[in-house]
Design a protein around this motif. Structure first.
Motif, PDB file in Angstrom:
ATOM      1  N   PRO A 104      -7.302  13.240   0.662  1.00  0.00           N
ATOM      2  CA  PRO A 104      -8.473  13.920   1.248  1.00  0.00           C
ATOM      3  C   PRO A 104      -9.159  14.905   0.301  1.00  0.00           C
ATOM      4  N   GLN A 105      -8.414  15.528  -0.606  1.00  0.00           N
ATOM      5  CA  GLN A 105      -9.029  16.522  -1.504  1.00  0.00           C
ATOM      6  C   GLN A 105      -9.028  16.120  -2.980  1.00  0.00           C
ATOM      7  N   LEU A 106      -8.103  15.291  -3.365  1.00  0.00           N
ATOM      8  CA  LEU A 106      -7.915  15.011  -4.786  1.00  0.00           C
ATOM      9  C   LEU A 106      -8.394  13.611  -5.130  1.00  0.00           C
ATOM     10  N   ARG A 107      -8.994  13.491  -6.313  1.00  0.00           N
ATOM     11  CA  ARG A 107      -9.391  12.193  -6.843  1.00  0.00           C
ATOM     12  C   ARG A 107      -8.724  12.001  -8.193  1.00  0.00           C
ATOM     13  N   ARG A 108      -8.737  10.768  -8.655  1.00  0.00           N
ATOM     14  CA  ARG A 108      -8.012  10.453  -9.883  1.00  0.00           C
ATOM     15  C   ARG A 108      -8.939   9.796 -10.890  1.00  0.00           C
ATOM     16  N   ASP A 109      -8.810  10.207 -12.139  1.00  0.00           N
ATOM     17  CA  ASP A 109      -9.525   9.571 -13.244  1.00  0.00           C
ATOM     18  C   ASP A 109      -8.514   9.365 -14.366  1.00  0.00           C
ATOM     19  N   LYS A 121       0.858  -1.189   0.000  1.00  0.00           N
ATOM     20  CA  LYS A 121       0.000   0.000   0.000  1.00  0.00           C
ATOM     21  C   LYS A 121       0.895   1.240   0.000  1.00  0.00           C
ATOM     22  N   ILE A 122       0.620   2.173  -0.904  1.00  0.00           N
ATOM     23  CA  ILE A 122       1.439   3.383  -1.022  1.00  0.00           C
ATOM     24  C   ILE A 122       0.553   4.621  -0.962  1.00  0.00           C
ATOM     25  N   ASP A 123       1.157   5.770  -0.654  1.00  0.00           N
ATOM     26  CA  ASP A 123       0.423   7.037  -0.594  1.00  0.00           C
ATOM     27  C   ASP A 123       0.095   7.537  -1.993  1.00  0.00           C
ATOM     28  N   PHE A 124      -0.870   8.455  -2.054  1.00  0.00           N
ATOM     29  CA  PHE A 124      -1.306   9.044  -3.316  1.00  0.00           C
ATOM     30  C   PHE A 124      -0.125   9.704  -4.033  1.00  0.00           C
ATOM     31  N   GLU A 125       0.668  10.486  -3.276  1.00  0.00           N
ATOM     32  CA  GLU A 125       1.786  11.210  -3.888  1.00  0.00           C
ATOM     33  C   GLU A 125       2.860  10.249  -4.393  1.00  0.00           C
ATOM     34  N   VAL A 171      -5.351  26.739  -4.396  1.00  0.00           N
ATOM     35  CA  VAL A 171      -5.972  25.409  -4.461  1.00  0.00           C
ATOM     36  C   VAL A 171      -4.902  24.346  -4.250  1.00  0.00           C
ATOM     37  N   ASP A 172      -5.334  23.178  -3.794  1.00  0.00           N
ATOM     38  CA  ASP A 172      -4.430  22.054  -3.544  1.00  0.00           C
ATOM     39  C   ASP A 172      -4.215  21.267  -4.830  1.00  0.00           C
ATOM     40  N   THR A 173      -2.962  20.952  -5.156  1.00  0.00           N
ATOM     41  CA  THR A 173      -2.625  20.113  -6.310  1.00  0.00           C
ATOM     42  C   THR A 173      -1.605  19.071  -5.851  1.00  0.00           C
ATOM     43  N   VAL A 174      -1.276  18.135  -6.751  1.00  0.00           N
ATOM     44  CA  VAL A 174      -0.267  17.139  -6.397  1.00  0.00           C
ATOM     45  C   VAL A 174       1.102  17.784  -6.232  1.00  0.00           C
TER      46      VAL A 174
END
Length: 378
Positions: free
Chosen positions: A260-265, A124-128, A288-291
């Motif tokens: 928490p804020q970003l989703r991926r498509d 399991k890894i983090d989003f970033e 705004v929050d970005t990667v």
């Protein structure tokens, strides 16, 4: 007796797969455990006999040339223990009717080198980490070649000896009597498990197995752009092979934690931002929050509710081509106030009244109302 091809319902040029399919279908149809009709058992035996002959190229050739007279053998029956058809016969009898669970002609022979098993490791890894990639250190339990006996399984100074049960062949023959006749079955030697050799003085470090379970540290490279379900292959890091066989591979299956804020498509990042109705009307610049961290976003004047704004190259790098990067699409939620002060309400009512008035005589007064209202909000 009827022609063997007619019994199986196939043409004389039928290949092996066609014969096998026809035989299995008919054998299950006429098997005495399923079909209780008179004559079903005799038909079942005839079908088995036909397939035994036709599934072996040598006996099929003699049958095509001379008919049953060319088959010979005791009582006209070939030694099916030496025939390729026996594996299919055995498999249909036992796997097809809920028996041994699909022997497929027995386990594969294990003489000589044997490749090690592949292994699976879930990470399991983090989003970033999924977006930008990372090197990770993991620990895996796997089988490695015993360094004491170098994989032979025998104590240092000794070695394997020829199996006395099978004479080094690795197989034994067993005569089996069944309701359908006597069959000679070739099976794996139980003493040496098909290797043809036995170890009389086993290695103490690995108990004669030639491999040992160890926990190994590995450094793996997670490329940029991976996602949940991505499978990374690490060659040669599975279980060690037996008797000098190659090692299997390690497969790392990735699961990416949610943000928490970003989703991926795919390679696009999706997010939402809340702005006030005054920011939507007049426009603004917000964070705004970005990667890549916080970034400035311009809200154009007159932005409508549910508008979508795009930040280019703020998405996910493409797996295998990280230079190609997606965008971030930001949905704008315009928030209306739930409560107004008396002064704010009065200003808005004046503004609404002036918007409904005809002509341009109120233009300058409107500008003053805007300044007073938006000055308070700022």
């Amino acid at each position: 007796m009827a022609d063997y091809y007619d019994l199986l319902g196939v043409s004389k040029d039928a290949d092996g797969d066609t014969l096998k399919r026809a035989y299995r279908r008919l054998a299950r149809q006429y098997h005495p455990d399923i079909n209780k009709d008179p004559g079903a058992e005799d038909r079942f035996k005839e079908i088995g006999r036909a397939y035994e002959v036709l599934s072996d190229p040598q006996t099929r050739g003699r049958y095509d040339q001379f008919g049953e007279a060319g088959l010979g053998g005791a009582g006209g029956m070939p030694d099916v223990g030496d025939m390729g058809g026996f594996a299919d016969l055995f498999e249909t009898f036992f796997s097809g009717f809920g028996g041994a669970g699909g022997s497929g002609g027995g386990r594969p022979r294990r003489r000589g080198p044997q490749q090690g098993d592949d292994l699976r490791y879930d990470l399991k890894i983090d989003f970033e980490q999924a977006v930008f990639g990372q090197e990770r250190e993991i620990k895996i339990p796997h089988l490695e070649t015993c360094d004491t006996c170098n994989g032979t399984g025998a104590k240092v100074g000794s070695g394997p000896t020829t199996c006395s049960t099978c004479g080094g062949v690795g197989q034994v023959r067993r005569a089996t009597r069944t309701p359908f006749g006597s069959f000679t079955q070739v099976a794996e030697c139980p003493s040496c498990e098909g290797t043809g050799q036995v170890i009389s003085d086993p290695c103490g470090a690995c108990a004669g197995q030639g491999v040992r379970q160890v926990r190994k540290k590995l450094r793996i490279n997670i490329p940029a752009g991976v996602d949940t379900g991505t499978r990374l292959r690490v060659a040669g890091e599975g279980n060690a092979g037996l008797r000098g066989g190659p090692s299997g591979d390690l497969y790392v299956f990735l699961t990416v934690k949610s943000h928490p804020q970003l989703r991926r498509d795919g390679i696009t990042v999706l997010s939402e931002v809340n702005v006030s109705y005054l920011q939507a009307i007049l426009g603004d610049i917000i964070e705004v929050d970005t990667v890549d961290g916080n970034t400035s976003l311009e809200i154009p004047a007159g932005t409508q509710p549910n508008a979508v704004l795009t930040l280019e190259n703020k998405g996910i790098p493409k797996l295998g081509n990280p230079v190609a990067r997606g965008n971030q699409r930001i949905s704008i939620n315009v928030k209306l106030p739930l409560r107004l002060s008396d002064e704010e309400r009065g200003l808005l009512e004046d503004l609404a009244g002036h918007h409904s008035a005809k002509g341009r005589q109120h233009h300058h007064h409107n500008s003053g109302l805007f300044a007073r209202l938006f000055g308070q909000k700022g």
